[in-house]
Design a protein around this motif. Structure first.
Motif, short mmCIF file in Angstrom:
data_model
loop_
_atom_site.label_atom_id
_atom_site.label_comp_id
_atom_site.label_asym_id
_atom_site.label_seq_id
_atom_site.Cartn_x
_atom_site.Cartn_y
_atom_site.Cartn_z
N PHE A 96 13.18 4.74 21.54
CA PHE A 96 12.57 5.44 22.66
C PHE A 96 11.10 5.69 22.34
CE2 PHE A 96 17.06 6.37 22.83
CZ PHE A 96 17.38 6.35 24.18
N THR A 97 10.20 5.09 23.12
CA THR A 97 8.77 5.28 22.87
C THR A 97 8.18 6.41 23.69
OG1 THR A 97 8.08 3.72 24.59
CG2 THR A 97 8.55 2.81 22.40
N ASN A 98 8.97 7.02 24.56
CA ASN A 98 8.52 8.17 25.38
C ASN A 98 7.25 7.86 26.15
OD1 ASN A 98 8.70 10.78 26.39
ND2 ASN A 98 7.51 11.68 24.72
N GLY A 99 7.18 6.64 26.68
CA GLY A 99 6.03 6.25 27.49
C GLY A 99 4.82 5.79 26.71
N ALA A 100 4.85 5.89 25.40
CA ALA A 100 3.70 5.49 24.58
C ALA A 100 3.70 3.97 24.38
CB ALA A 100 3.75 6.19 23.23
N ASP A 101 2.52 3.42 24.20
CA ASP A 101 2.37 1.99 23.94
C ASP A 101 2.50 1.76 22.43
OD1 ASP A 101 1.91 -0.68 24.27
OD2 ASP A 101 -0.28 -0.48 24.41
N ALA A 102 3.71 1.97 21.92
CA ALA A 102 3.93 1.98 20.48
C ALA A 102 4.59 0.71 19.95
CB ALA A 102 4.80 3.18 20.09
N VAL A 103 5.16 -0.10 20.84
CA VAL A 103 5.83 -1.34 20.44
C VAL A 103 5.21 -2.50 21.20
CG1 VAL A 103 8.03 -2.58 20.36
CG2 VAL A 103 7.99 -0.10 19.97
N THR A 104 4.72 -3.50 20.49
CA THR A 104 4.12 -4.67 21.15
C THR A 104 5.23 -5.57 21.69
OG1 THR A 104 4.10 -6.04 19.15
CG2 THR A 104 2.21 -4.56 19.50
N ASP A 105 4.83 -6.48 22.56
CA ASP A 105 5.81 -7.43 23.10
C ASP A 105 6.42 -8.28 21.98
OD1 ASP A 105 5.30 -6.49 25.63
OD2 ASP A 105 3.88 -8.09 26.15
N GLY A 106 5.59 -8.67 21.03
CA GLY A 106 6.10 -9.46 19.91
C GLY A 106 7.09 -8.68 19.07
N GLN A 107 6.80 -7.42 18.82
CA GLN A 107 7.73 -6.59 18.06
C GLN A 107 9.03 -6.39 18.81
OE1 GLN A 107 5.20 -3.16 17.59
NE2 GLN A 107 4.54 -3.77 15.53
N GLU A 108 8.93 -6.25 20.13
CA GLU A 108 10.15 -6.07 20.92
C GLU A 108 11.04 -7.31 20.83
OE1 GLU A 108 11.60 -4.59 25.35
OE2 GLU A 108 9.44 -4.73 24.88
N GLU A 109 10.44 -8.49 20.78
CA GLU A 109 11.23 -9.71 20.63
C GLU A 109 11.95 -9.73 19.29
OE1 GLU A 109 8.80 -13.12 21.20
OE2 GLU A 109 8.27 -12.63 23.28
N VAL A 110 11.25 -9.32 18.24
CA VAL A 110 11.88 -9.26 16.91
C VAL A 110 13.05 -8.28 16.92
CG1 VAL A 110 11.53 -8.62 14.49
CG2 VAL A 110 9.78 -9.94 15.70
N LEU A 111 12.83 -7.11 17.52
CA LEU A 111 13.89 -6.11 17.59
C LEU A 111 15.07 -6.61 18.42
CD1 LEU A 111 11.74 -2.88 18.08
CD2 LEU A 111 12.96 -3.58 16.02
N ALA A 112 14.79 -7.30 19.52
CA ALA A 112 15.87 -7.83 20.35
C ALA A 112 16.73 -8.82 19.58
CB ALA A 112 15.29 -8.48 21.61
N ASP A 113 16.10 -9.61 18.72
CA ASP A 113 16.86 -10.56 17.90
C ASP A 113 17.82 -9.84 16.95
OD1 ASP A 113 15.63 -12.72 19.07
OD2 ASP A 113 14.12 -12.96 17.50
N ARG A 114 17.49 -8.60 16.61
CA ARG A 114 18.36 -7.80 15.74
C ARG A 114 19.32 -6.92 16.54
NH1 ARG A 114 15.96 -7.37 10.56
NH2 ARG A 114 14.78 -9.29 10.23
N GLY A 115 19.30 -7.06 17.86
CA GLY A 115 20.20 -6.28 18.69
C GLY A 115 19.70 -4.88 19.00
N VAL A 116 18.39 -4.64 18.79
CA VAL A 116 17.82 -3.32 19.02
C VAL A 116 17.18 -3.29 20.41
CG1 VAL A 116 16.13 -1.62 18.25
CG2 VAL A 116 17.38 -3.00 16.58
N ARG A 117 17.52 -2.27 21.19
CA ARG A 117 16.98 -2.10 22.53
C ARG A 117 15.74 -1.21 22.47
NH1 ARG A 117 20.06 1.35 27.28
NH2 ARG A 117 18.32 1.41 28.77
N VAL A 118 14.72 -1.53 23.27
CA VAL A 118 13.52 -0.71 23.38
C VAL A 118 13.49 -0.07 24.77
CG1 VAL A 118 11.00 -0.65 23.38
CG2 VAL A 118 12.22 -2.11 21.74
N GLU A 119 13.43 1.24 24.80
CA GLU A 119 13.36 2.00 26.05
C GLU A 119 11.99 2.65 26.13
OE1 GLU A 119 13.40 3.10 29.26
OE2 GLU A 119 15.52 2.59 28.92
N ARG A 120 11.19 2.20 27.12
CA ARG A 120 9.81 2.63 27.21
C ARG A 120 9.60 3.80 28.19
NH1 ARG A 120 6.33 -1.17 24.92
NH2 ARG A 120 7.30 -3.16 24.33
#
Length: 338
Positions: A205-229
């Motif tokens: 949960f980034t609480n609306g902050a621009d804390a995760v880049t699109d590239g990082q989100e792709e890496v996290l998705a490959d590990r099964g991690v969801r990003v909620e912005r």
């Protein structure tokens, strides 16, 4: 049971080999090893530990599942068993180098060592203890950090009882459960990768902050991690623990616990006159043996880069810097400094 000795009266002529500022695992471990080296040592303790909300600590060999306050109590008793030891509850207000940086016996990179100067430390006594003005040959900073949590109404209520900051300390207890990571800093994605080691059901949960880049989100998705912005309204739960994260739009994502990335601030205002070098996060930079950029001043524990560590890591750093201080006071260089 060993009792704390009555402090000396305010006296600028009182001189110690070392003054240790901070009485967490790093400070007390260093102080114990220093008095065993027969160094006259004063520990100044503000009694404001960062982990005061934590009920149980993990990963400390022989003390797994011991409350942090109990570890501190045992450490104080062991330290005070030595005649060279003194402990006082006090908040340090200033440190002044009385004789400049002193004589440099040798130098490694940007860290000067072997100071023969003196420092004056002024401290305000708390809990009925007197004010102090004392002098010392060396100073060890083990003040830890002050932390600021994301601005959510109920987050403080669950901190240390369902939401934690140390993954290595508390990750195991949340293995294979739906968990959250709340944070607004640029390192949040890499912390998520660590947490994913324990659970395949992790939401960042980034609480609306621009804390995760699109590239990082792709890496996290490959590990099964969801990003909620989406922005967070609050943390939900009861006395039994955390049950969910409620978003501003009313959606609730169910979890059973998780982690938060506070913003950490080194508590070093009192040392401003020393002009100590820090990193981009405001943490003290030290050489491999705990020397800061100012001769005669050392640091260990969470106030040093890279920041918060397990309690046992902080204790180990304290033991190591104690050996460095003792050698520097004698004038014996470490092997890699010759």
């Amino acid at each position: 049971m060993t009792t704390e000795r009555a402090p000396l009266p305010t006296d600028a002529a009182t001189e110690y080999d070392v003054i240790v500022i901070g009485a967490g695992p790093a400070g007390l471990s260093a102080a114990l090893n220093l008095v065993r080296a027969r160094r006259r040592t004063l520990v100044l303790d503000s009694n404001r530990p960062r982990h005061s909300a934590t009920l149980i600590s993990h990963g400390f060999l022989t003390r797994d599942s011991t409350p942090p306050h109990e570890l501190r109590r045992l450490g104080r008793e062991e330290y005070l068993a030595y005649p060279e030891a003194e402990h006082q509850l006090a908040v340090v207000e200033s440190i002044t180098a009385l004789e400049g940086p002193g004589r440099h016996i040798y130098q490694t990179d940007t860290h000067t060592t072997g100071s023969t100067g003196l420092f004056e430390v002024r401290a305000r006594g708390i809990n009925g203890q007197p004010d102090r003005v004392v002098r010392c040959k060396t100073v060890l900073l083990a003040t830890g950090l002050k932390e600021t949590l994301p601005k959510l109404p109920s987050i403080r209520s669950f901190y240390g009882m369902g939401l934690f900051s140390c993954v290595a300390c508390d990750g195991y207890e949340y293995s294979d459960r739906p968990i959250a990571l709340i944070g607004e800093t640029s390192d949040i994605a890499w912390r998520a990768l660590l947490i994913a080691q324990w659970s395949d059901h992790l939401t960042v949960f980034t609480n609306g902050a621009d804390a995760v880049t699109d590239g990082q989100e792709e890496v996290l998705a490959d590990r099964g991690v969801r990003v909620e912005r989406r922005p967070i309204a609050d943390v939900e739960g009861s006395r039994e623990g955390v049950s969910g994260i409620r978003l501003d739009d009313g959606d609730v994502i169910e979890i059973s616990g998780g982690f938060v990335r506070p913003k950490w601030h080194a508590q070093l205002d009192f040392a401003g006159s020393l002009d100590l070098a820090t990193d981009g996060w405001g943490l003290l930079t030290i050489d491999r043996d705990g020397r800061t950029s100012h001769a005669g001043v050392y640091a260990a524990g969470d106030c040093t880069s890279p920041g918060p560590q397990q309690l046992i890591v902080a204790a180990g750093a304290g033991a190591r810097v104690a050996a460095t201080i003792n050698r520097d006071l004698i004038g014996v260089p470490t092997a890699h400094s010759r």
